[in-house]
Design an enzyme around this catalytic site. Structure first.
Site, PDB file in Angstrom:
ATOM      1  N   HIS A  17     -53.795 -18.316 -38.406  1.00 27.89           N
ATOM      2  CA  HIS A  17     -52.932 -18.678 -39.543  1.00 27.89           C
ATOM      3  C   HIS A  17     -53.298 -17.411 -40.559  1.00 27.89           C
ATOM      4  O   HIS A  17     -52.526 -17.122 -41.155  1.00 27.89           O
ATOM      5  CB  HIS A  17     -53.520 -19.810 -40.320  1.00 27.89           C
ATOM      6  CG  HIS A  17     -53.466 -21.273 -39.477  1.00 27.89           C
ATOM      7  ND1 HIS A  17     -54.323 -22.039 -39.294  1.00 27.89           N
ATOM      8  CD2 HIS A  17     -52.429 -21.720 -39.049  1.00 27.89           C
ATOM      9  CE1 HIS A  17     -53.815 -23.156 -38.550  1.00 27.89           C
ATOM     10  NE2 HIS A  17     -52.634 -23.175 -38.540  1.00 27.89           N
ATOM     11  N   LYS A  41     -50.774 -39.000 -41.357  1.00 29.57           N
ATOM     12  CA  LYS A  41     -51.504 -38.069 -40.480  1.00 29.57           C
ATOM     13  C   LYS A  41     -52.963 -38.330 -40.638  1.00 29.57           C
ATOM     14  O   LYS A  41     -53.443 -38.430 -41.806  1.00 29.57           O
ATOM     15  CB  LYS A  41     -51.296 -36.596 -40.560  1.00 29.57           C
ATOM     16  CG  LYS A  41     -50.049 -36.216 -39.802  1.00 29.57           C
ATOM     17  CD  LYS A  41     -50.044 -34.769 -39.728  1.00 29.57           C
ATOM     18  CE  LYS A  41     -48.762 -34.052 -39.154  1.00 29.57           C
ATOM     19  NZ  LYS A  41     -48.608 -32.755 -39.153  1.00 29.57           N
ATOM     20  N   ARG A  89     -45.923 -19.114 -31.382  1.00 32.92           N
ATOM     21  CA  ARG A  89     -46.853 -18.510 -30.325  1.00 32.92           C
ATOM     22  C   ARG A  89     -46.504 -18.784 -28.949  1.00 32.92           C
ATOM     23  O   ARG A  89     -46.282 -17.962 -28.003  1.00 32.92           O
ATOM     24  CB  ARG A  89     -48.041 -19.571 -30.358  1.00 32.92           C
ATOM     25  CG  ARG A  89     -48.972 -19.459 -31.514  1.00 32.92           C
ATOM     26  CD  ARG A  89     -50.039 -20.889 -31.885  1.00 32.92           C
ATOM     27  NE  ARG A  89     -49.084 -21.919 -32.060  1.00 32.92           N
ATOM     28  CZ  ARG A  89     -49.899 -22.899 -32.775  1.00 32.92           C
ATOM     29  NH1 ARG A  89     -51.126 -23.008 -32.723  1.00 32.92           N
ATOM     30  NH2 ARG A  89     -48.847 -24.047 -33.190  1.00 32.92           N
ATOM     31  N   SER A 126     -55.148 -25.160 -33.884  1.00 33.82           N
ATOM     32  CA  SER A 126     -56.145 -25.897 -34.446  1.00 33.82           C
ATOM     33  C   SER A 126     -56.330 -27.062 -33.781  1.00 33.82           C
ATOM     34  O   SER A 126     -57.360 -27.678 -33.682  1.00 33.82           O
ATOM     35  CB  SER A 126     -55.806 -26.470 -35.790  1.00 33.82           C
ATOM     36  OG  SER A 126     -55.437 -25.460 -36.771  1.00 33.82           O
TER      37      SER A 126
HETATM   38  P1  ADP Z   1     -51.369 -25.912 -35.524  1.00 35.67           P
HETATM   39  O1  ADP Z   1     -50.076 -25.840 -34.832  1.00 35.67           O
HETATM   40  O2  ADP Z   1     -52.423 -24.753 -34.882  1.00 35.67           O
HETATM   41  O3  ADP Z   1     -52.413 -27.221 -35.348  1.00 35.67           O
HETATM   42  P2  ADP Z   1     -50.363 -25.794 -38.143  1.00 35.67           P
HETATM   43  O4  ADP Z   1     -49.666 -27.103 -38.163  1.00 35.67           O
HETATM   44  O5  ADP Z   1     -51.443 -25.698 -39.353  1.00 35.67           O
HETATM   45  O6  ADP Z   1     -51.461 -25.296 -36.876  1.00 35.67           O
HETATM   46  O7  ADP Z   1     -49.559 -24.553 -38.086  1.00 35.67           O
HETATM   47  C1  ADP Z   1     -48.964 -24.081 -39.348  1.00 35.67           C
HETATM   48  C2  ADP Z   1     -48.198 -22.734 -38.718  1.00 35.67           C
HETATM   49  O8  ADP Z   1     -48.895 -21.850 -38.526  1.00 35.67           O
HETATM   50  C3  ADP Z   1     -47.086 -23.031 -37.689  1.00 35.67           C
HETATM   51  O9  ADP Z   1     -46.227 -22.245 -37.963  1.00 35.67           O
HETATM   52  C4  ADP Z   1     -47.862 -22.285 -36.584  1.00 35.67           C
HETATM   53  O10 ADP Z   1     -46.805 -22.392 -35.600  1.00 35.67           O
HETATM   54  C5  ADP Z   1     -48.492 -21.388 -37.046  1.00 35.67           C
HETATM   55  N1  ADP Z   1     -49.860 -21.151 -36.446  1.00 35.67           N
HETATM   56  C6  ADP Z   1     -50.827 -21.922 -35.946  1.00 35.67           C
HETATM   57  N2  ADP Z   1     -51.694 -21.239 -35.157  1.00 35.67           N
HETATM   58  C7  ADP Z   1     -51.074 -19.988 -34.964  1.00 35.67           C
HETATM   59  C8  ADP Z   1     -51.713 -18.780 -34.381  1.00 35.67           C
HETATM   60  N3  ADP Z   1     -52.932 -18.830 -33.673  1.00 35.67           N
HETATM   61  N4  ADP Z   1     -50.963 -17.599 -34.507  1.00 35.67           N
HETATM   62  C9  ADP Z   1     -49.819 -17.586 -35.271  1.00 35.67           C
HETATM   63  N5  ADP Z   1     -49.397 -18.899 -35.853  1.00 35.67           N
HETATM   64  C10 ADP Z   1     -50.109 -19.856 -35.790  1.00 35.67           C
END
Ligand code: ADP
Length: 160
Positions: A17, A41, A89, A126
């Site tokens: 992130h 959630k 990703r 995450s």
């Molecule tokens: P996750 O999908 O890991 O549970 P979130 O819902 O918090 O995380 O994701 C928020 C944003 O961050 C989304 O656009 C997701 O694609 C991006 N994101 C999450 N992990 C990564 C990563 N390792 N590299 C790049 N972007 C990421």
């Protein structure tokens, strides 16, 4: 300079992130990190997620943090934000983000910018971190120090 929104659950915030937030800030000059709060959630870190994001990003120029409730497009319209930035990703991220992007653009014209994840973070999520944490694995290489400390505290008093 325009402000873009980086929205997510951040449950918890990871180095993946932070990479996307930093690159978005470098591209656009200013980023608001929106931490989603959705009553439907169940979050592992609850509202602590917001404090962890704030502390992890503390001192970064051009980066602010805010909780988000309700419809993302309304949140953006109220603040004059015209684009969201999402990390990509793998194919599943793309399939989901494409649908969201079209829906948000249709609702208010809010644009979406998709930024490829850095090669070293492309498999980091995450969701997987939470599973590994629950089973006692060490996830410290994948999270900022402040989250590593929160995980230590959580281990001594797990919530589920
Ligand atoms: P996750 O999908 O890991 O549970 P979130 O819902 O918090 O995380 O994701 C928020 C944003 O961050 C989304 O656009 C997701 O694609 C991006 N994101 C999450 N992990 C990564 C990563 N390792 N590299 C790049 N972007 C990421």
């Amino acid at each position: 300079m325009i402000t873009v929104l980086c929205p997510g659950s951040f449950d918890p915030i990871t180095v993946g992130h932070i990479d996307i937030i930093t690159r978005a800030r470098d591209l656009f000059g200013s980023v608001l990190v929106g931490v989603g709060r959705n009553n439907q959630k169940q979050y592992l870190f609850g509202d602590q997620r917001i404090d962890l994001v704030r502390e992890a990003l503390d001192g970064m120029d051009g980066v602010d943090v805010s909780p988000i409730e309700g419809l993302l497009v309304d949140f953006c319209r109220e603040r004059g934000i015209t684009a969201v930035i999402k990390g990509l990703r793998f194919g599943a991220d793309f399939d989901f983000e494409l649908q969201m992007a079209h829906m948000n653009r249709g609702l208010t014209g809010l644009e979406t910018v998709l930024l490829p994840a850095a090669a070293e973070h492309v498999t980091l999520s995450s969701t997987i971190l939470r599973e590994v944490m629950k089973l006692g694995g060490d996830v410290t290489p994948y999270v900022p120090d402040v989250v590593a400390r929160a995980i230590e505290a959580w281990r001594s008093e797990p919530v589920d």
